[in-house]
Write a protein that holds these residues in place. Structure first.
Motif, PDB file in Angstrom:
ATOM      1  N   VAL A  88       0.759  -1.100   0.002  1.00  7.87           N
ATOM      2  CA  VAL A  88       0.014   0.059   0.117  1.00  7.87           C
ATOM      3  C   VAL A  88       1.017   1.238   0.005  1.00  7.87           C
ATOM      4  CG1 VAL A  88      -1.801   1.215   1.082  1.00  7.87           C
ATOM      5  CG2 VAL A  88      -1.704  -1.225   1.106  1.00  7.87           C
ATOM      6  N   ALA A  90      -4.335   1.989   3.672  1.00  5.85           N
ATOM      7  CA  ALA A  90      -5.152   2.367   2.315  1.00  5.85           C
ATOM      8  C   ALA A  90      -6.370   3.209   2.632  1.00  5.85           C
ATOM      9  CB  ALA A  90      -5.728   1.240   1.826  1.00  5.85           C
ATOM     10  N   ILE A 100      -7.147   5.243  -0.644  1.00  3.96           N
ATOM     11  CA  ILE A 100      -6.582   4.425  -1.705  1.00  3.96           C
ATOM     12  C   ILE A 100      -7.909   3.460  -1.597  1.00  3.96           C
ATOM     13  CG2 ILE A 100      -5.458   2.415  -2.361  1.00  3.96           C
ATOM     14  CD1 ILE A 100      -2.692   3.603  -1.468  1.00  3.96           C
ATOM     15  N   LEU A 117      -9.050   0.097  -2.081  1.00  5.10           N
ATOM     16  CA  LEU A 117      -8.389  -1.277  -2.162  1.00  5.10           C
ATOM     17  C   LEU A 117      -9.252  -2.325  -2.268  1.00  5.10           C
ATOM     18  CD1 LEU A 117      -6.225  -3.447  -1.495  1.00  5.10           C
ATOM     19  CD2 LEU A 117      -6.584  -3.040   1.149  1.00  5.10           C
TER      20      LEU A 117
END
Length: 277
Positions: A213, A238, A243, A245
């Motif tokens: 990550v 994350a 992010i 994921l």
């Protein structure tokens, strides 16, 4: 250069007896990352795409912030292994002295030699919002990866990291015996190409741990999709980095663990992951 694949003799044993033959297996060699004459790390890696590895590893480790920080790079082969020598500009060379590691890590080791717990779990870089992908695009992306894993087709023993864009499809694939190394090679390639990672998806054939990550965040990609499951720390990292994921990606679907707003979902798929916030 050292070939990434070697053919060795083997004896295949089964219920019908034994048969002599050959098998292709991946090479594994010590690769030293050297900055301005000082060894920063030694990783066990597949000897392919080594300049990509040198750039990508240096970037994801925070040794450099951009390609312009590297004035020159060369790869030298020795009996004991390979050295990737990067010559940094004066500003970066001075910063590097403040934190240096000496690592002799096993295959794909991402944290051996880290000097403190704080460095091991440092916050990942915040990513930009990026774009939205449909669930069908996620599925197409992950389905495109297996046919492109050339080394793995031959050896059945290496990991892959890849980058996929809707308009282009699979942009690049990098493979290595170490999953971290494969991702570093991909990062190095994309940065050298000047590719904007916010417009695509990083694909992994391995499990998702915190380092994967962190490296994805350093690249600037906002969507990470893997065929295996994430660790709990990877999910938390994350989430904080922004992010999206997705993992456990298979032919029949995938699971979203963080920031599902970047994946356009409809019908049964939407109902299946509606609980993810």
């Amino acid at each position: 250069m050292i070939p990434p694949v070697v053919r060795v003799s083997r004896l295949a044993v089964s219920s019908s007896g034994a048969k002599a033959g050959e098998r292709a297996i991946p090479e594994e060699t010590p690769v030293a990352i050297v900055h301005n004459g000082s060894t920063y790390a030694v990783m066990m890696a597949t000897p392919s795409d080594l300049e990509d590895f040198g750039y990508g590893f240096s970037l994801t480790e925070g040794v450099i912030g951009a390609l312009s920080d590297v004035e020159a790079i060369e790869t030298l082969e020795f009996e004991e292994g390979v050295e990737i020598r990067l010559w940094l500009n004066q500003e970066r060379a001075g910063q590097q002295v403040a934190r240096r590691r000496q690592i002799a890590g096993p295959t794909g080791c991402g944290l051996c030699g880290v000097e403190s717990l704080e460095l091991a779990v440092k916050p990942a870089k915040q990513v930009a919002e990026g774009r939205v992908f449909t669930a069908a695009e996620i599925s197409r992306a992950i389905a495109s990866l297996p046919p492109a894993q050339v080394l793995n087709h031959e050896t059945r023993a290496v990991h892959a990291a890849a980058f996929w864009e809707p308009a282009t499809g699979l942009v690049a694939v990098r493979e290595d015996v170490g999953r971290h190394n494969a991702l570093d090679k991909l990062v190095g390639h994309l940065v050298r190409e000047g590719r904007d990672a916010a417009g695509g998806i990083v694909l992994l054939t391995s499990r998702v741990s915190i380092e994967m990550v962190q490296k994805t965040a350093m690249l600037g990609a906002s969507v990470l999709v893997a065929v295996s499951a994430p660790t709990a720390l990877a999910v938390r990292t994350a989430e904080k980095a922004g992010i999206t994921l997705a993992a456990i990606a298979r032919d029949d679907g995938f699971e979203v663990f963080t920031h599902p707003h970047r994946i356009e979902i409809g019908g049964a798929e939407k109902e299946r992951i509606a609980h993810v916030g």
